[in-house]
Structure formats: structure tokens, C-alpha cells
Design a protein around this motif. Sequence first.
Motif, short mmCIF file in Angstrom:
data_model
loop_
_atom_site.label_atom_id
_atom_site.label_comp_id
_atom_site.label_asym_id
_atom_site.label_seq_id
_atom_site.Cartn_x
_atom_site.Cartn_y
_atom_site.Cartn_z
N ALA A 183 -2.39 -6.16 7.31
CA ALA A 183 -3.81 -6.17 6.97
C ALA A 183 -4.01 -7.11 5.77
O ALA A 183 -4.77 -8.09 5.70
CB ALA A 183 -4.69 -4.99 6.91
N PRO A 211 0.63 -1.12 0.15
CA PRO A 211 0.28 0.01 -0.04
C PRO A 211 0.80 1.37 0.09
O PRO A 211 0.50 2.42 -0.67
CB PRO A 211 -0.98 -0.18 1.37
N PRO A 269 -0.47 -1.61 7.10
CA PRO A 269 -1.39 -2.19 6.17
C PRO A 269 -0.96 -3.49 5.46
O PRO A 269 -1.72 -4.19 5.00
CB PRO A 269 -1.16 -0.95 4.89
N VAL A 288 -5.11 4.33 1.43
CA VAL A 288 -4.33 2.99 1.98
C VAL A 288 -5.44 2.02 2.20
O VAL A 288 -5.24 0.92 1.95
CB VAL A 288 -3.63 3.44 3.12
N ASP A 289 -6.45 2.19 2.89
CA ASP A 289 -7.54 1.38 3.08
C ASP A 289 -8.22 0.68 1.78
O ASP A 289 -7.95 -0.50 1.64
CB ASP A 289 -8.66 2.05 4.18
N ALA A 290 -8.25 1.72 0.64
CA ALA A 290 -8.70 1.26 -0.44
C ALA A 290 -7.83 0.20 -1.24
O ALA A 290 -8.30 -0.85 -1.79
CB ALA A 290 -9.15 2.48 -1.48
N ARG A 308 2.98 2.99 10.48
CA ARG A 308 1.47 3.16 10.20
C ARG A 308 1.12 2.97 8.74
O ARG A 308 0.30 2.33 8.43
CB ARG A 308 1.40 4.80 10.52
N TRP A 309 2.09 3.20 8.06
CA TRP A 309 2.10 3.25 6.52
C TRP A 309 2.59 1.78 6.00
O TRP A 309 2.36 1.59 4.51
CB TRP A 309 2.40 4.29 5.82
N ALA A 345 -5.18 7.66 4.74
CA ALA A 345 -5.87 6.49 5.43
C ALA A 345 -6.92 6.08 4.59
O ALA A 345 -6.92 4.68 4.05
CB ALA A 345 -6.09 6.49 6.73
N HIS A 346 -7.47 6.90 4.13
CA HIS A 346 -8.67 6.23 3.30
C HIS A 346 -8.03 5.69 1.82
O HIS A 346 -8.73 4.71 1.46
CB HIS A 346 -9.46 7.50 3.05
N VAL A 386 -5.48 -1.41 0.39
CA VAL A 386 -5.53 -2.93 1.12
C VAL A 386 -6.70 -3.85 0.49
O VAL A 386 -6.50 -4.88 0.25
CB VAL A 386 -5.68 -2.56 2.69
N ALA A 387 -7.92 -3.25 0.50
CA ALA A 387 -9.21 -3.96 0.39
C ALA A 387 -8.76 -4.68 -1.18
O ALA A 387 -9.24 -5.71 -1.36
CB ALA A 387 -10.40 -3.26 0.42
#
Length: 349
Positions: A231, A150, A228, A184-186, A223-224, A181-182, A188-189
Motif C-alpha cells: 500500500a 508498518p 501494508p 497499521v492503516d494509520a 497481512r502485516w 489493522a486500524h 500507512v497513511a
Amino acid sequence: MVDGIAAPAPDKSLLAVLRGERRERPPIWLMRQAGRYLPEYRALRAEKGGFLALATDPDAAAEVTIQPIRRFGFDGAILFSDILMVPWALGQDLTFGVGEGPKLAPALVDHALDALAAVPERLTPVYGTVARVAAALPAATTFLGFAGSPWTVATYMVAGHGSRDQEVTRSYAYRDPAAFAHIVDAIVAMTIDYLSAQIDAGVEAVQLFDSWAGSLSPAQYDRWVVAPNRAIVDGVRARHPGTPIIGFPKGAGGKLAAYAAGVAPDAIGLDETVDPAWADAILPPGLPVQGNLDPLALLAGGEALDRGIDRVLAAFPARPHVFNLGHGIGQHTPVAHVERLLARVRTER
């Protein structure tokens, strides 16, 4: 099966080592082994007219994936694709200009992620490539899939292009951590789905490439990079518990042990700046490692290459080890040097 007796399973040495078995002669594959140093690759790319056209043509991409196996007999085949397929599937436009690096538009430094419309079907050709390669590989060859991690993927998505210091993205992450973070979360998913689909289509292990992991401060790194990647590892492992996952945090340096503990990959890749003997001492016992010959030693050849090979081979006396480069093979590397590398790794013990 002959006369009711099942034939023995092929000896997939690379897969065995990734699962924790040590081999006297380490299996070998090379990052970017399917690429521009091979004349057959250059010919096919010229025929297709560009990188993205090549990577999204399942027949052509499968041929590129298999070319180095046909020529060298590596123990692993790595899917021919690109880490920026995920942002392309998330809705950014992706282009590869002649003589330029890849570009993504719109750059998220000044454009909201939520304004993009995801296009996951852009990944469908990749799964077609996987199915074709899986059906064509020699039985003893392990098939590796991959994705970008990520942080590294986000650096391209935010800036719209690559850079050497990732200043645009590092500044953005400090300035608006919630928005970053938004993003990175996208990633990851989408990456969990992407790697899982690669496995469903036929890959036997996967690698997470974090090419720019070394550019972050310790707190930002946790964090980054660590969180991720963990996850993704947890998400893929929940769906495919038997599939090994290699983590490759290029530039991690002194944070290598923290990455191994925090991300918990099944194997860890070492870049060329890492002292392999030091890594063997500080990493958890039994954790498989991959690497870490300097790609420039392979380019140089001769005694420099031989010394580099011998140093890596001597560094892991009791640890499962996959021989590889510390990063991707350079496009000007002579094929004869790769042949010399293979001969030495497979005979010097």
C-alpha cells in the motif's frame, strides 16, 4: 552551460542502479553510516544533548547526514532521522533515555489509537533537514530518504518500546486484528505523506525498513508485512512515479521472493543471513538488490572482512547491485575498516 553547451548531468551511479542499470563496480552506501562510530557524530550529539534534539534540529541533522559523505565519499547519503518519527507525528510521546532504547507513550496495547491527536507538524524539521542536505551534497551523490515499515513501527507503538520477539504486538494482532489493522492503516497513511514530503523536499530514492519482518508466521507476514508495504509503495509511486523505492524486509528468509512479488519495490535489501547467491537465483531477473555484508565482518576487519566482501561481489554477476551491509554499521566499528571496505569494493573487479 558553457558557450551554449549544457554541461553533462552528474553520474549518480546509485540512482542508476536502483533504476535497473548494472554497474561493473557497484555503488556503495552503508545503513547507519551517519552514526556513533564516527567521532564527529559523537561530538555533535554530545553538544546537542540527546538524539531527539539532534534529529529535530535541521542544521545539526543535515550536518550528521553529510559527515560520512565528507569523510568517505559514499555514493549515497541517507537522511539522519529515526523510524519512530511517524508514531510521534501520530500523537505518541517519544523519548530516548540515556543508555536505553526509545520509548513511546501511551502504549497502544492498553490505549486506543483514536484517543491520540495527530501532530503532523512534528515532521516539519525533517523536511528542513532534507532541503539543507539536498542543497549541500556533491552532484554525484544520491540522496536517500526512509521510513519504518508498518509492522516494525507498530511493534513499538503497541508495546511502547522495542523487544527481541515482539510478543506483545504479535499477541495483540491475533487477539484484536481489527484494532491492530486500524493502527497499521494509520501508519500507512502517515508514511505515504511522510515519504512524499521527503521527496518533494529533495530526496531521490526512499527505503522502507522492516527490521522485525522475520518474527511473523506466514499468514501474519502476508497481512502485516506484504500488504501494508504494498500500500505504501503504491501510494508513493502514484505521487512520485520516477522515485525508486527500496524494500528491506530483515529476516524474511524464505519469504523473500514472496515479498518481492507482493510488495513490488524497485529494489530489495538483503540482510546478512541471506545467501546472496541464493537470492540472485530466486529473485526476479533484473530486480536490483542491496546488501549484504555482515556488519560483524566489518567490525572484525582483516581477512574475514575481505572474504565477506569478495563473496558478496561475486554473487550478482548480471544483476544490478548496491553494495551495503546486511543491517546497520555497529557503533564500535573502526573507521579504518570502513576505509578498507571502500577501497576493496571500488578496486576489486
